[in-house]
Write an enzyme that holds these catalytic residues in place. Structure first.
Site, PDB file in Angstrom:
ATOM      1  N   GLY A 165       0.840  -1.189   0.000  1.00 61.97           N
ATOM      2  CA  GLY A 165       0.000   0.000   0.000  1.00 61.97           C
ATOM      3  C   GLY A 165       0.874   1.237   0.000  1.00 61.97           C
ATOM      4  N   CYS A 166       0.376   2.326  -0.595  1.00 61.17           N
ATOM      5  CA  CYS A 166       1.203   3.537  -0.671  1.00 61.17           C
ATOM      6  C   CYS A 166       1.375   4.168   0.698  1.00 61.17           C
ATOM      7  CB  CYS A 166       0.635   4.515  -1.693  1.00 61.17           C
ATOM      8  SG  CYS A 166      -1.089   4.979  -1.442  1.00 61.17           S
TER       9      CYS A 166
END
Lengths: 342, 342, 342, 342
Positions: free
Chosen positions: B148-149
């Site tokens: 995930g960013c």
């Protein structure tokens, strides 16, 4: 062979854009960076986004050893630029990004910029840096004058139409929106976020914008007669990008054909299919120009819209494209970065 | 030797970002692009900013001849991704950008994403794609799960601090702002310009954001005990960028030293001098991470701020970095683009 | 009866916001406007958005005939403000929007602002202008000190929680985003559109922001013991709005109940239903505060988010609310403008 | 006496803007709010910025008891609007904000909107709602058709010039930028923040924008001959505001004089001193129009720039101004809110 590059005026936006581009250029190395007001500072201090690069600290331009430099970009304000460039050794090739050598005629320079030119001889020698139209002269030049960013955009639309004789030369209107980075890193109230975001305004209305000097010079030369256009720029709430909307008299098909032919072999200029128009979003951060043509509901009238990134193709990218030519490198070297969207 | 690349899910922002990066990659060529909902269209129609590239038209992923593909990026939504990936031939290396293979535990996956996992065996095989911390496993992997960013940003701050034992594991707060492209190209009212520009709001408050599944998994594994942090994301009115502000208990000097040591040899992670903090503006469009450390006025408390570009280092850039490793290429190939500022 | 109003410092954003609000106030008339650096100009020149109003031209503050003035707003920078206010006739009621009279203790003032206070006696007399909590003192005061905009936001969250004894006083973290108008109309590089738009950054990290002086003073006074919080502000790419995210130790239900009770009869403070959080978009241009409460997944921890418009409720709106009280007017007069969305 | 108001289509931006304005109107009370797709919801759910107001919950328009309603605003999409309005009792005064009753000629309606009109008789009855030019008819009307926002802006420039005979009727170009709220709260890819922010593009190029139907109708009627202009709108990255730049043939002094005379007694239209041009920033959130005139360097050519807020003066503000007239109230009631800057 790696070319040794200096940049004078490295603390402004066009200086930073040059460094961004040269960072991935296969055969250039930045040897010297000058910014007299910030001499002694590192580039990481002045532009933290360049922190990862191994760059020389800022010096004054007088401190540069030009014997080691192949080509020097000069990204100073106009007037300062001519003073500095006139003192550089003639052994160094120069790409100037200021307005100082764009106008060949000293009288025109004085008319638009208000002061006498301090390097009239060099003014004559300088080649106008609109690469796609002055490619051969640029390749052989020692001093190339980068164009105005608005002036470049307008010319990408209008030069092929004037040259091709497909429009009425007395009925040209150029309406334009420019992003704020075109005004540089200068402390002016109207450039503050709180003043400029969330809205727009026209400026230099009525034919007073300095880039008209370039339009007049180039279009009249091309047409072999005086051509004077109407031009209204607007300041838009975005950082990068110019969108020019030209209103011309001529058949859309002929206009489209003239543009398509002119740019058929160009790496950086894309003419869209008839009826489509471009967006600044799709050229941001790149050296590309997108141009679209639509016929108006009024017969014989045509609208042409062009977009480019003012900092890149409108200034530093164009400068690098010219430098490539002047140094005998591939014209597109370091410039094929795709636009950064979204 | 040029590697043949396919991208499934090429009509979303992370797909477009992969293409932007691969456009200047020295040894990759895009052979196939799939987007089932837009199959038959050209990339110039879907993403006009890629118009200048010579790209294959969009097909369905089922139409791709995988015998010609060395590596496939999968940029689909989660759930769809696991269904598609489970059907791809095992000869193809895969970098998945979705959330589907980030969590090793099927129960954890179900807890955070709500559905049973459709490819449990592959879930076990997948390597967690935070390059700087799983480099060797990634180099040998067939399937790598992009992080995930937000999860990547938090881990760049916290992993070295947890591993180094320099902070209290029970007192970690991560406050974060994310740009809107992190939500993808989806038609939701809160992502409209009129709704989102000119302001900000928190979302998924109280420990409900799915990236907590990654934090819990990774931090607990690293610490050898359960570590559960507090995490509040905010949606900011900008397109690219994440800024994470971590509140930790520990001495600033030790925190800074642990980070500096961890990233000393890393090409993409810059630890700023003690007392300086970064800005998302300075990593936009790039694969870089900037991290800064400041001691609080309250003794024993420290603030760490990290920034990266969610689309690049937080997603597509990380994916390309992993692909480079999986294909035996230089890890930084195609990824040294300087940030695009302003 | 119409009250006669003067504004000193009318060329800044808070001055303009006062005029915007008073423009539709039922019983105030602006009699004098001062801005020493722009004396002689019309308001239409300085703020074209006020062009339609029939306003006096700008004068120097020394030129104002205070015998005709009922109440004077002082929207000068700190330090200048104390010098001017100390010279105004004591017959005039004053609402100061600067930081000069917020701190009762001259030592604390010097610690946070760096200079000795030039009007120590007035500093003691001044009433702290957080209307909802100092209503009675304000109604009887001659000099009211407007609060910091960040300080106001944090106090709307924390005062009822401290007063109610529902949170741990040693474990308070306040993370905050502020729009750019909070920095005023000052020519600083980091406030330029090109530098600030499209991203975010923290500033005054580690307990160095001056509004901590107010937090320390007010929270310690309220608690009857020293309370020192952690506070990190961020600069967001929007013009108006503050969003504060508080991390506290205490039960969410008790926190929500304390806030709901505190603001039950308040016209301008809205406590959202449990579990909902607010957005700055929804208070823009108004005097309203929106507050939301969410329990964290970690037991005993709660997140509270508050939003207001820094120029209005955080500064000029609060000032007008106080002026209404000081003049015996309806507290909400001129302040019920609905937020401007989108 | 308080007027009882209903709004149909209250879940869109123009509906919300009507509520914002009526919130401080001295003699209107909102009795019913309808939005069929969101019936049953509270306004606080649909528009949290209106949370502080005591408003009725949303119902379907069929549920409204029109016997209690003095005037109904209809803020529905075109086509739906005519269907609903044709079913409302004739005792109710109606201000329609859609495009359905702007064009008097059913053929013109079909040409521009594609469908047959479902209420041809009402179309004839409707009065065109450009208040400053149809004031008397509006005061006596039962059904008033709000103008297009772009159409209003262009007419504020061109009507006095056409009526005054000071420009060439065959040489009118109108170039325009419109903020995104003009497109409404609709889920379209090009309206996403990630697509629209940070850049601009033209749309409906070549004479295809529907507001040309209004220009053609109004200008031809006014001139007593066919007048067809060129018109290019652009979408700007801001929420509120229209800036129109008109290129006309005529003397600047005559143009300025015609505009100054036309708007001399108007409360909402400000003609700037000759040579100055306006900005959308300075009308945001208000019912004001600012107009500026500049002579071009080419003799006999003049540029006129006008700005207004598309949601307010371009739609809901205009509608309220008309409603005031229809109800015998002060025309400016509730509309003197100063613009919200910055």
């Amino acid at each position: 062979m790696t070319q040794s590059i200096a940049i004078i005026g490295a603390s402004g936006y066009t200086g930073a854009e040059l460094i961004r581009l040269i960072a991935t250029h296969p055969s250039m190395k930045i040897t010297a960076l000058a910014a007299n007001s910030k001499a002694g500072q590192s580039m990481a201090q002045v532009f933290p986004h360049l922190r990862h690069l191994d760059l020389p600290d800022l010096v004054t331009w007088e401190q540069i050893d030009f014997s080691t430099i192949d080509l020097c970009f000069c990204a100073l304000p106009h007037k300062t630029s001519q003073e500095v460039i006139s003192k550089l050794p003639t052994s160094v090739k120069i790409v100037d990004l200021s307005a100082d050598f764009r106008l060949r005629d000293p009288e025109a320079y004085k008319q638009w910029y208000g002061n006498d030119h301090a390097a009239v001889e060099m003014q004559k020698e300088a080649v106008y840096g609109l690469t796609e139209f002055y490619r051969e002269e640029i390749a052989g030049a020692r001093l190339v004058a980068g164009t105005g960013c608005n002036a470049a955009t307008g010319q990408f639309i209008l030069r092929p139409l004037i040259a091709g004789g497909v429009i009425d030369l007395d009925e040209i209107i150029l309406d334009l929106q420019c992003g704020v980075s075109g005004a540089g890193r200068s402390l002016k109230e109207n450039l503050l976020h709180a003043e400029l975001s969330e809205g727009t305004n026209a400026y230099s209305v009525g034919g007073t914008h300095r880039h008209l000097g370039e339009f007049d010079q180039e279009f009249s030369r091309l047409a072999g007669r005086e051509v004077t256009i109407q031009f209204t720029p607007h300041l838009g709430p975005f950082n990068r990008g110019i969108l020019a909307t030209a209103y011309v008299r001529g058949e859309a098909a002929a206009v489209h054909a003239a543009l398509a032919a002119a740019y058929e072999s160009e790496a950086f200029v894309e003419v869209l299919p008839m009826g489509e128009t471009p967006s600044t979003h799709h050229v941001r951060g790149s050296n590309f120009v997108h141009i679209g043509v639509v016929g108006d509901r009024l017969p014989g009238r045509t609208i042409v819209v062009a977009t480019l990134d003012n900092l890149c193709k409108g200034s530093a990218g164009q400068a690098l494209q010219n430098a490539n030519l002047m140094l005998g490198l591939e014209e597109t070297a370091g410039l094929m970065l795709a636009p950064c969207f979204p």
